[in-house]
Design an enzyme around this catalytic site. Structure first.
Site, PDB file in Angstrom:
ATOM      1  CG  LEU A 159      40.966  23.219  -6.256  1.00  0.00           C
ATOM      2  CD1 LEU A 159      42.322  23.675  -5.720  1.00  0.00           C
ATOM      3  CD2 LEU A 159      40.564  24.084  -7.447  1.00  0.00           C
ATOM      4  N   GLY A 160      38.849  18.925  -7.388  1.00  0.00           N
ATOM      5  CA  GLY A 160      38.837  17.564  -7.941  1.00  0.00           C
ATOM      6  C   GLY A 160      39.731  16.566  -7.227  1.00  0.00           C
ATOM      7  CG  ASP A 184      34.949  16.774 -10.429  1.00  0.00           C
ATOM      8  OD1 ASP A 184      34.532  17.599 -11.260  1.00  0.00           O
ATOM      9  OD2 ASP A 184      34.964  16.999  -9.209  1.00  0.00           O
TER      10      ASP A 184
HETATM   11  C1  MEV Z   1      31.867  19.401  -8.927  1.00  0.00           C
HETATM   12  O1  MEV Z   1      33.251  19.522  -9.192  1.00  0.00           O
HETATM   13  C2  MEV Z   1      31.059  19.923 -10.082  1.00  0.00           C
HETATM   14  C3  MEV Z   1      29.545  19.812  -9.934  1.00  0.00           C
HETATM   15  O2  MEV Z   1      28.983  20.329 -11.120  1.00  0.00           O
HETATM   16  C4  MEV Z   1      29.094  18.383  -9.699  1.00  0.00           C
HETATM   17  C5  MEV Z   1      29.279  17.489 -10.915  1.00  0.00           C
HETATM   18  O3  MEV Z   1      29.340  17.989 -12.045  1.00  0.00           O
HETATM   19  O4  MEV Z   1      29.292  16.266 -10.738  1.00  0.00           O
HETATM   20  C6  MEV Z   1      29.037  20.670  -8.772  1.00  0.00           C
END
Ligand code: MEV
Length: 284
Positions: A91-92, A137
């Site tokens: 969830l960031g 993110d």
């Molecule tokens: C992480 O929230 C999302 C991923 O696609 C990694 C990224 O985009 O940096 C898994």
């Protein structure tokens, strides 16, 4: 100085977005608050513990301070973190703490970084810690709202979402897992990314029913990428038997699964809604 930044939910496109495909992402109404005060040494206090500069316990905050020092050299600060965003759950929370720390440092030490600068620095911090990342993110934590990324096409999502928290896991490890699979089967994995890309681009024009079908398809593709597991699939199947459409959100391997809330939600789930406000100052 207190700054806050929101967490996020990736509706479609995680992992594929690391390789240049589109993702649909929204900020959510859970925030991380960071208070920064000038001091003669560094003290970081969060739910993870009380430390000085510490790359093991507080890697994002420590790298954020190091990167901030490229703009203005500072000798110390007290950093206090209070977050509503579950840690290591897709969830960031890491990006939100990074972005809120940079904003609070920037105001407390009178550097006044723009949102664009905060985003760029937070992206570097994410790469410092994870080695490989799309920047999605830090983008959403900085700017808020709902977007097709990396295009920066703003969308409106007329939904609320339910989330079920599974267990904590490392984003870095899951990103590496997908990188290894891609290295082994590039011609297959690139096609999976292309399908995920089509789903992310289709989704903003869909009503709840089609959105649910896309959720189901994207979850199957995440499984193909190796970021689901028998335990997660068991939970997904049970929820599907109960009439819900659900998928992992974020790096997978645990973290959270989500679905659209249409008046009914599974046991042990909680609701979130899209959040328009990105990083901001809460109080001086
Ligand atoms: C992480 O929230 C999302 C991923 O696609 C990694 C990224 O985009 O940096 C898994």
């Amino acid at each position: 100085m207190i700054a806050s930044a929101p967490g996020k939910i990736i509706l479609f496109g995680e992992h594929a977005v690391v390789y240049g495909r589109h993702a649909l992402v929204s900020a959510i109404d859970l925030r991380c608050r960071v208070e920064v005060k000038k001091r003669s040494e560094f003290r970081i206090f969060s739910p993870l513990g009380l430390t000085g500069l510490d790359l093991k316990i507080h890697p994002y905050i420590t790298f954020a301070i190091n990167r901030f020092c490229e703009f203005k050299k500072i000798e110390g600060a007290e950093i206090v973190v209070k977050s509503e965003i579950p840690i290591a759950s897709g969830l960031g929370s890491s990006a939100a703490v990074t972005v809120a720390t940079l904003k609070a440092l920037s105001e407390e030490f009178e550097v006044y970084l723009s949102e664009e600068e905060i985003f760029e620095i937070a992206k570097k911090v994410e790469l410092d810690v994870q080695g490989r990342a799309s920047g999605i993110d830090p983008f959403i934590s900085t700017f808020g709202g709902s977007w097709i990324f990396p295009e920066r096409k703003k969308v409106e999502l007329p939904f609320q979402f339910f989330l079920i928290k599974l267990w904590e896991r490392s984003t870095k490890a899951m990103v590496e897992k997908v990188a290894n699979l891609r290295q082994k089967y590039p011609e297959i994995v690139e096609k999976i990314f292309d399908s995920i890309d089509s789903i992310a681009l289709k989704a903003p024009n869909c009503g709840a029913e089609e959105f649910g079908e896309l959720i189901h398809m994207n979850q199957s593709l995440l499984r193909a990428l190796g970021v689901s597991s028998p335990e997660i699939e068991e939970i997904v199947s049970k929820l599907e038997k109960d009439g819900f459409r659900v998928k992992l959100t974020g790096a997978g391997g645990g973290g959270c699964i989500f679905g659209i809330f249409s008046g009914r939600k599974p046991e042990n789930s909680f609701l979130v809604r899209p959040e328009m406000e990105g990083v901001k100052i809460e109080s001086a």
